[in-house]
Design a protein around this motif. Structure first.
Motif, PDB file in Angstrom:
ATOM      1  N   SER A 110       0.824  -1.207   0.000  1.00 21.57           N
ATOM      2  CA  SER A 110       0.000   0.000   0.000  1.00 21.57           C
ATOM      3  C   SER A 110       0.856   1.255   0.000  1.00 21.57           C
ATOM      4  CB  SER A 110      -0.917  -0.015   1.228  1.00 21.57           C
ATOM      5  OG  SER A 110      -1.677   1.160   1.302  1.00 21.57           O
ATOM      6  N   LEU A 111       1.926   1.249   0.769  1.00 20.62           N
ATOM      7  CA  LEU A 111       2.825   2.405   0.813  1.00 20.62           C
ATOM      8  C   LEU A 111       3.456   2.646  -0.558  1.00 20.62           C
ATOM      9  CD1 LEU A 111       4.258   4.626   2.426  1.00 20.62           C
ATOM     10  CD2 LEU A 111       6.003   2.920   3.048  1.00 20.62           C
ATOM     11  N   GLY A 112       3.888   1.566  -1.214  1.00 15.61           N
ATOM     12  CA  GLY A 112       4.468   1.719  -2.547  1.00 15.61           C
ATOM     13  C   GLY A 112       3.478   2.308  -3.536  1.00 15.61           C
ATOM     14  N   THR A 113       2.224   1.866  -3.455  1.00 15.24           N
ATOM     15  CA  THR A 113       1.187   2.392  -4.339  1.00 15.24           C
ATOM     16  C   THR A 113       0.931   3.867  -4.058  1.00 15.24           C
ATOM     17  OG1 THR A 113       0.161   0.201  -4.476  1.00 15.24           O
ATOM     18  CG2 THR A 113      -1.192   2.097  -5.071  1.00 15.24           C
ATOM     19  N   MET A 114       0.953   4.252  -2.789  1.00 10.98           N
ATOM     20  CA  MET A 114       0.746   5.660  -2.450  1.00 10.98           C
ATOM     21  C   MET A 114       1.902   6.526  -2.932  1.00 10.98           C
ATOM     22  SD  MET A 114      -1.219   5.748   1.233  1.00 10.98           S
ATOM     23  CE  MET A 114      -0.206   4.543   2.100  1.00 10.98           C
ATOM     24  N   TYR A 115       3.120   6.003  -2.878  1.00 17.02           N
ATOM     25  CA  TYR A 115       4.247   6.756  -3.430  1.00 17.02           C
ATOM     26  C   TYR A 115       4.063   6.969  -4.939  1.00 17.02           C
ATOM     27  CZ  TYR A 115       7.182   6.459   0.793  1.00 17.02           C
ATOM     28  OH  TYR A 115       7.699   6.599   2.059  1.00 17.02           O
ATOM     29  N   LEU A 116       3.553   5.950  -5.624  1.00 12.20           N
ATOM     30  CA  LEU A 116       3.298   6.099  -7.057  1.00 12.20           C
ATOM     31  C   LEU A 116       2.238   7.164  -7.315  1.00 12.20           C
ATOM     32  CD1 LEU A 116       3.319   2.425  -8.411  1.00 12.20           C
ATOM     33  CD2 LEU A 116       4.896   4.267  -8.999  1.00 12.20           C
ATOM     34  N   GLU A 117       1.211   7.176  -6.482  1.00  5.75           N
ATOM     35  CA  GLU A 117       0.171   8.196  -6.616  1.00  5.75           C
ATOM     36  C   GLU A 117       0.753   9.590  -6.368  1.00  5.75           C
ATOM     37  OE1 GLU A 117      -3.274  10.346  -7.050  1.00  5.75           O
ATOM     38  OE2 GLU A 117      -2.753   8.340  -7.738  1.00  5.75           O
ATOM     39  N   GLN A 118       1.636   9.690  -5.397  1.00  3.15           N
ATOM     40  CA  GLN A 118       2.263  10.990  -5.122  1.00  3.15           C
ATOM     41  C   GLN A 118       3.120  11.432  -6.303  1.00  3.15           C
ATOM     42  OE1 GLN A 118       1.485  13.358  -3.268  1.00  3.15           O
ATOM     43  NE2 GLN A 118       2.645  13.332  -1.349  1.00  3.15           N
TER      44      GLN A 118
END
Length: 433
Positions: A70-78
């Protein structure tokens, strides 16, 4: 793509279909010239807070594969909302950590596999994105997010029939924002602006949070801009920024539209804000400055671009398309050809065909350039820059009637497509009988 459109009335659950038909049918509640309703009742968008919360959970439980994914996906969104490539490294580290951790069934956490595909797309390694998506499909064929990764990769690789087939499967299985926005992009590539706009409006209606709504509105802005309507584009970008003030692509888009509408001071302010958040738009900003006669300031923006890509190259992350496009217009056209030939070996999309054709033209190889320029037009899309490039190439070949037709087409599609190039197109047309 006609098959995709035939599927749309049958999409999803009956309730969603009824809502969409009620809103958009002739005489419905929402006329086609009205924007979709804005977000209501959403809290302020706080992706940074969500990232911090995930980091806090991982400090307490560092072996939670799901939270790492989930953290990796949020970094991609950022990275997507800020256009800051620095988040790619963070995303990759988090996703790889998730993949290394054990799960209950002994398989890697599937969201991390899909996330690695999305990261590969973001880094323009589209062949790797296909491999990650195919791996995810073997392990969890009903995880619809993997088909978005696959469709994006196929679109960028120029494998348009496979992209259409994948998008059709997405629409069959899960008609949502991900499938609508990708179907809209394919419609736009084929030059079908009306269906593309309708799909994006529907996506806006079902956006689940401010980030999704901003993304949809940004795409509506891009569509309006590319179709030569800077007022509608500015409205969409403004709505995106109202939902997510940190959405850098919309800030740059708003600046672009403002410049076209003659609001130059505001355009320069918005461009300055955009490039302060991300250097991705420095060339676009520099070209406006150059058009305004501020050549020294423009050169400083171009220097930022060069420095940025040197840093990326030192990390092994070379963006051949961006570098080739820049060199063809503002640097060494021979270097541009080298970069773009390397990119053409990796993917044969219409964007790369156009860029390589233009670079070849800039080195004097006009006949070879014409073949690539024609290939860039093969999907039938409405792209003012492609038409302008083709007009310049035909002019260099001495084909005056063809040159005039393509230059006129560029300005008919979008008379504001580029401050420098649109002005030159007008000058060439005025000088050509």
């Amino acid at each position: 793509m006609s098959r995709v459109r035939r599927l749309l009335p049958l999409l999803g659950c009956v309730l969603l279909g009824c809502v969409l038909l009620t809103l958009y049918a002739p005489g419905g509640l929402l006329r086609r010239d009205e924007p979709p309703p804005g977000p209501v009742g959403w809290p302020p968008y706080d992706l940074a807070g969500s990232i911090e919360a995930a980091q806090h959970r991982l400090r307490r439980n560092p072996d939670d594969a799901a939270v790492w994914a989930s953290l990796g996906t949020m970094y991609l969104e950022q990275a997507r909302r800020t256009s800051d490539a620095a988040y790619y490294g963070k995303a990759g580290a988090a996703l790889r950590r998730s993949l290394r951790l054990p799960t209950g069934d002994g398989k890697p956490y599937i969201d991390a596999v899909i996330g690695m595909g999305a990261l590969a797309n973001a880094r323009h390694d589209f062949a790797a994105a296909v491999r990650w998506a195919e791996r995810a499909r073997r392990e969890a064929p009903h995880r619809w997010a993997l088909y978005g990764v696959l469709a994006d990769a196929y679109l960028e690789l120029g494998r348009y029939e496979q992209a259409e087939s994948t998008i059709r499967r997405m629409l069959d299985g899960r008609p949502d924002l991900a499938s609508f926005t990708r179907a809209a992009r394919l419609e736009q590539l084929h030059g079908r602006i009306g269906p593309a706009r309708e799909l994006l409006r529907r996506a806006c209606l079902i956006a689940g949070d401010p980030a999704e709504y901003a993304f949809c509105q940004w795409q509506l802005g891009e569509l309006a801009w590319n179709d030569g309507d800077p007022r509608a584009a500015r409205t969409a970008y403004t709505q995106a920024l109202a939902a997510d003030p940190g959405h850098v692509p919309s800030r740059a888009g708003k600046a672009r539209a403002e410049a076209a509408l003659g609001h130059v001071k505001q355009a320069l302010r918005d461009y300055a804000t955009a490039v302060a958040g991300s250097p991705s738009y420095v060339v676009e900003y520099g070209e406006l400055l150059q058009h305004l006669g501020r050549r020294a300031t423009a050169r400083r923006q171009y220097a930022v671009f060069t420095a940025q890509h040197k840093l990326l190259a030192a990390k092994g992350d070379v963006d051949h398309l961006a570098l080739g496009t820049f060199e063809a217009d503002h640097g060494d056209p021979r270097s541009a050809v080298r970069h773009l030939r390397a990119e053409w070996k990796r993917r044969q999309s219409v964007e790369v065909a156009d860029a390589l054709g233009w670079a070849l033209h800039r080195t004097g190889r006009h006949a070879a350039a014409a073949a690539y320029a024609a290939r860039a037009d093969r999907l039938g899309g409405r792209n003012a820059l492609f038409a302008y490039h083709r007009g310049e190439i035909e002019r260099a070949l001495g084909h005056r009637e063809a040159a005039r037709a393509h230059l006129s087409r560029a300005l008919a599609i979008n008379p504001h497509f580029s401050p420098i190039r649109a002005a030159r197109a007008r000058k060439l047309l005025a000088a050509t009988p």
